[in-house]
Enzyme design. Structure first.
Site, PDB file in Angstrom:
ATOM      1  N   ASP A  27      33.021  27.521  79.024  1.00  0.00           N
ATOM      2  CA  ASP A  27      32.980  28.092  77.675  1.00  0.00           C
ATOM      3  C   ASP A  27      34.013  27.478  76.718  1.00  0.00           C
ATOM      4  O   ASP A  27      33.796  26.399  76.205  1.00  0.00           O
ATOM      5  CB  ASP A  27      33.142  29.622  77.796  1.00  0.00           C
ATOM      6  CG  ASP A  27      32.787  30.366  76.513  1.00  0.00           C
ATOM      7  OD1 ASP A  27      32.363  29.713  75.543  1.00  0.00           O
ATOM      8  OD2 ASP A  27      32.929  31.598  76.482  1.00  0.00           O
ATOM      9  N   HIS A  50      27.854  35.860  79.029  1.00  0.00           N
ATOM     10  CA  HIS A  50      28.855  36.937  79.069  1.00  0.00           C
ATOM     11  C   HIS A  50      28.252  38.224  79.643  1.00  0.00           C
ATOM     12  O   HIS A  50      28.576  38.582  80.770  1.00  0.00           O
ATOM     13  CB  HIS A  50      29.516  37.197  77.710  1.00  0.00           C
ATOM     14  CG  HIS A  50      30.155  35.981  77.126  1.00  0.00           C
ATOM     15  ND1 HIS A  50      31.147  35.288  77.780  1.00  0.00           N
ATOM     16  CD2 HIS A  50      29.939  35.307  75.965  1.00  0.00           C
ATOM     17  CE1 HIS A  50      31.513  34.243  77.040  1.00  0.00           C
ATOM     18  NE2 HIS A  50      30.804  34.230  75.940  1.00  0.00           N
ATOM     19  N   GLU A  69      29.432  40.295  74.501  1.00  0.00           N
ATOM     20  CA  GLU A  69      30.764  39.776  74.836  1.00  0.00           C
ATOM     21  C   GLU A  69      31.852  40.727  74.338  1.00  0.00           C
ATOM     22  O   GLU A  69      32.877  40.895  74.990  1.00  0.00           O
ATOM     23  CB  GLU A  69      30.957  38.381  74.212  1.00  0.00           C
ATOM     24  CG  GLU A  69      32.350  37.784  74.470  1.00  0.00           C
ATOM     25  CD  GLU A  69      32.519  36.364  73.967  1.00  0.00           C
ATOM     26  OE1 GLU A  69      31.651  35.905  73.199  1.00  0.00           O
ATOM     27  OE2 GLU A  69      33.511  35.724  74.353  1.00  0.00           O
ATOM     28  N   ARG A 111      24.222  38.811  66.695  1.00  0.00           N
ATOM     29  CA  ARG A 111      25.022  38.862  65.475  1.00  0.00           C
ATOM     30  C   ARG A 111      24.584  37.765  64.508  1.00  0.00           C
ATOM     31  O   ARG A 111      24.430  38.007  63.312  1.00  0.00           O
ATOM     32  CB  ARG A 111      26.499  38.688  65.862  1.00  0.00           C
ATOM     33  CG  ARG A 111      27.481  38.614  64.748  1.00  0.00           C
ATOM     34  CD  ARG A 111      28.920  38.697  65.288  1.00  0.00           C
ATOM     35  NE  ARG A 111      29.174  37.825  66.444  1.00  0.00           N
ATOM     36  CZ  ARG A 111      29.327  36.516  66.380  1.00  0.00           C
ATOM     37  NH1 ARG A 111      29.235  35.883  65.228  1.00  0.00           N
ATOM     38  NH2 ARG A 111      29.549  35.795  67.468  1.00  0.00           N
ATOM     39  N   GLN A 166      35.796  22.690  71.696  1.00  0.00           N
ATOM     40  CA  GLN A 166      36.865  23.701  71.720  1.00  0.00           C
ATOM     41  C   GLN A 166      38.034  23.291  72.613  1.00  0.00           C
ATOM     42  O   GLN A 166      39.104  23.910  72.574  1.00  0.00           O
ATOM     43  CB  GLN A 166      36.301  25.069  72.136  1.00  0.00           C
ATOM     44  CG  GLN A 166      35.360  25.636  71.072  1.00  0.00           C
ATOM     45  CD  GLN A 166      34.785  27.002  71.429  1.00  0.00           C
ATOM     46  OE1 GLN A 166      35.233  27.652  72.363  1.00  0.00           O
ATOM     47  NE2 GLN A 166      33.786  27.436  70.675  1.00  0.00           N
ATOM     48  N   HIS A 215      22.118  31.861  68.739  1.00  0.00           N
ATOM     49  CA  HIS A 215      23.547  32.011  69.053  1.00  0.00           C
ATOM     50  C   HIS A 215      23.906  33.372  69.633  1.00  0.00           C
ATOM     51  O   HIS A 215      24.585  33.478  70.653  1.00  0.00           O
ATOM     52  CB  HIS A 215      24.384  31.746  67.796  1.00  0.00           C
ATOM     53  CG  HIS A 215      25.858  31.853  68.024  1.00  0.00           C
ATOM     54  ND1 HIS A 215      26.527  33.059  68.011  1.00  0.00           N
ATOM     55  CD2 HIS A 215      26.787  30.920  68.287  1.00  0.00           C
ATOM     56  CE1 HIS A 215      27.815  32.861  68.260  1.00  0.00           C
ATOM     57  NE2 HIS A 215      27.992  31.562  68.431  1.00  0.00           N
ATOM     58  N   HIS A 245      31.386  24.806  75.189  1.00  0.00           N
ATOM     59  CA  HIS A 245      31.481  24.312  73.822  1.00  0.00           C
ATOM     60  C   HIS A 245      32.541  23.218  73.892  1.00  0.00           C
ATOM     61  O   HIS A 245      33.741  23.503  73.831  1.00  0.00           O
ATOM     62  CB  HIS A 245      31.916  25.402  72.849  1.00  0.00           C
ATOM     63  CG  HIS A 245      31.126  26.682  72.962  1.00  0.00           C
ATOM     64  ND1 HIS A 245      29.854  26.801  72.465  1.00  0.00           N
ATOM     65  CD2 HIS A 245      31.419  27.876  73.512  1.00  0.00           C
ATOM     66  CE1 HIS A 245      29.405  28.028  72.702  1.00  0.00           C
ATOM     67  NE2 HIS A 245      30.335  28.697  73.345  1.00  0.00           N
ATOM     68  N   HIS A 262      24.450  34.135  73.667  1.00  0.00           N
ATOM     69  CA  HIS A 262      25.626  34.989  73.862  1.00  0.00           C
ATOM     70  C   HIS A 262      25.171  36.439  73.721  1.00  0.00           C
ATOM     71  O   HIS A 262      24.447  36.769  72.781  1.00  0.00           O
ATOM     72  CB  HIS A 262      26.673  34.750  72.759  1.00  0.00           C
ATOM     73  CG  HIS A 262      27.336  33.403  72.807  1.00  0.00           C
ATOM     74  ND1 HIS A 262      27.369  32.557  71.728  1.00  0.00           N
ATOM     75  CD2 HIS A 262      28.025  32.782  73.781  1.00  0.00           C
ATOM     76  CE1 HIS A 262      28.052  31.469  72.036  1.00  0.00           C
ATOM     77  NE2 HIS A 262      28.461  31.566  73.273  1.00  0.00           N
ATOM     78  N   TYR A 300      26.520  24.116  68.549  1.00  0.00           N
ATOM     79  CA  TYR A 300      26.192  24.777  67.279  1.00  0.00           C
ATOM     80  C   TYR A 300      26.756  24.086  66.038  1.00  0.00           C
ATOM     81  O   TYR A 300      26.685  24.627  64.933  1.00  0.00           O
ATOM     82  CB  TYR A 300      26.620  26.247  67.298  1.00  0.00           C
ATOM     83  CG  TYR A 300      28.083  26.520  67.587  1.00  0.00           C
ATOM     84  CD1 TYR A 300      29.027  26.487  66.571  1.00  0.00           C
ATOM     85  CD2 TYR A 300      28.514  26.823  68.871  1.00  0.00           C
ATOM     86  CE1 TYR A 300      30.362  26.750  66.833  1.00  0.00           C
ATOM     87  CE2 TYR A 300      29.848  27.089  69.139  1.00  0.00           C
ATOM     88  CZ  TYR A 300      30.770  27.049  68.113  1.00  0.00           C
ATOM     89  OH  TYR A 300      32.082  27.300  68.388  1.00  0.00           O
TER      90      TYR A 300
HETATM   91 ZN    ZN Z   1      30.211  30.556  74.281  1.00  0.00          ZN
END
Ligand code: ZN
Length: 458
Positions: free
Chosen positions: A323, A272, A238, A214, A64, A211, A61, A235, A125
């Site tokens: 990540d 993950h 995780e 969740r 980040q 994604h 990502h 994902h 995202y």
């Molecule tokens: Zn990630």
């Protein structure tokens, strides 16, 4: 066909470092072969260097990168974990305009190039504006991320994320507005549009990424699995809380749910995959699915340790990702995959294939950082062989971190002790991206990134 050749001291060819071989590359940027004793004028001599296939970062990502070092304290004065970190990440995500997405991504990709990464799978995202409205071009932010990677010169697999909700029976979080799609069809149409629009650049590909269990309901997973013929990343497992919520909603754990829907297969990557049952490990293995471990992020967030030994034994394939960009050093991720397991299993050389070879374990780990990532992204990179893209990097064998490690055994030094500081040349599709450890955009990108960080954090 005119070809060029690169002659390092050691060439990683056929799974080992070999002396005296030149890598031949054609005008289209593809590997022709490895030849001995070539002395033509168009040979670039790379003295004192080892040349290896470019590293493939299968889960990133990019934006980040902005919060690196800004979240390393207990913000609430109490317990800090993945979920508190996530709030800090949402804040940064909320503050970015399209140019900010470009600037932050470019800096992350530039740092990747300097670390020998030639290909990134960008799990993207951010789609809407901060108020949750679509941009005039609904793919605006995806396009900015791709532009950033291509300006730096690395290959990108854009993994267009689908995001429906905050979670099962979870109130809406306004800071997730930028991520939300209205339907699985919107996700599929966006991925299709991007695939068509970016077709002319052979260094760009498009995948799709619900994604997590969740963030999307079961019906979305079913629709995407039915309709998409490319790679699918998600994902999964995780955090224990994510597994519990999945069991509550579906009566199944995340990988059990993915298996029931028919998601598992060689085109699927579980990112993950830490908190797995025995049955989930067996399911990932028998489907020959990919698991992308992100050890430097997983330890940073207190996620846990990927059971890479058990996954490999079951038949799953492993890839690696930077990540959250807590650090950008894929060789570090490769060795942490093994070293974290040593702490858990209380023994050494856990992932060693057991043939008693000095470089056996290093080869496994280097393979996850190259071929494993390529498999996960559905690309023919990650290995230097005739017809493959000439994506590669060199390391300086005289660098203090590597000096004294001669011969084939140098692979052990590179994997267990090397890093970005020893990287000298980086080529993507036969084109120079990093020369003598420097990238042409280093100053410009750093300045723009500093200004962006000041604007966001003061
Ligand atoms: Zn990630």
């Amino acid at each position: 066909v005119a070809t060029r050749a690169f002659l390092p001291d050691w060439l990683y060819w056929g799974g080992a470092l070999r002396p005296g071989l030149a890598l031949e590359v054609d005008e289209a940027g593809l590997v022709v072969g490895a030849t001995e004793g070539r002395a033509a004028a168009d040979v670039e001599r790379l003295a004192g260097r080892a040349l290896l296939p470019g590293l493939v970062n299968a889960h990133s990502h990019a934006f980040q990168r902005l919060i690196r070092g800004r979240t390393e304290f207990a913000a609430g004065g109490e317990r800090d974990d993945f979920w508190t970190w996530r709030e800090a990440m949402f804040s940064a995500a909320s503050a970015l305009d399209p140019e900010g997405v470009f600037v932050a991504s470019r800096q992350a990709f530039l740092e990747m190039a300097l670390a020998g990464i030639t290909c990134v799978g960008e799990f993207h995202y951010l789609h809407r504006d901060p108020d949750g409205r679509a941009y005039a071009d609904p793919d605006e932010l995806s396009v900015q991320v791709v532009r950033a990677a291509r300006e730096v010169g690395i290959r990108i697999a854009l993994l267009r994320v689908g995001y429906a909700r905050s979670g099962f029976r979870t109130p809406e979080n306004p800071r997730q507005r930028r991520f939300i799609d209205s339907s699985p069809d919107e996700v599929l149409r966006a991925a299709d549009r991007l695939r068509t629009a970016l077709r002319s650049d052979e260094a760009v590909s498009v995948g799709i990424a619900p994604h997590s269990v969740r963030a999307v309901p079961r019906s979305w997973l079913e629709e995407i699995t039915r309709a998409w013929d490319g790679v699918v990343h998600m994902h999964a497992a995780e955090q224990p809380a994510e597994v519990e919520a999945c069991v509550q909603e579906h009566g199944l754990r995340p990988i059990e749910l993915a298996a029931e829907i028919g998601m598992l297969g060689s085109r699927f990557t579980a990112v993950h995959a830490i908190h797995l049952s025995d049955g989930e490990i067996a399911a990932l293995g028998s489907a020959a699915a990919n698991v992308c471990a992100c050890p430097s992020t997983e330890r940073n967030l207190g996620d846990g340790v990927v059971p890479a030994d058990r996954l490999l034994a079951a038949g799953a394939h492993l890839a690696l990702g930077t990540d959250s960009q807590a650090s950008i050093d894929l060789l570090e991720d490769a060795r942490q995959l093994e070293l974290h397991l040593r702490l858990v299993r209380l023994r050494r050389a856990v992932l060693d294939p057991g043939r008693g070879e000095q470089t056996g374990l290093a080869r496994v780990l280097f393979g996850t950082a190259t071929e494993g990532g390529a498999r996960s992204l559905g690309l023919s990179v990650g290995r230097l062989r005739p017809g493959a893209p000439a994506d590669f990097f060199t390391v300086d064998l005289h660098h203090p971190s590597l000096v004294g490690a001669g011969g084939d055994a140098a692979l052990g030094a590179i994997v267990f002790g090397g890093g970005p500081a020893a990287v000298r040349d980086v080529y993507v599709a036969g084109r120079s991206v990093v020369r003598e450890g420097r990238h042409a955009l280093e100053e410009q990108s750093g300045r723009a990134f500093s200004a962006l960080a000041r604007r966001i954090f003061g």
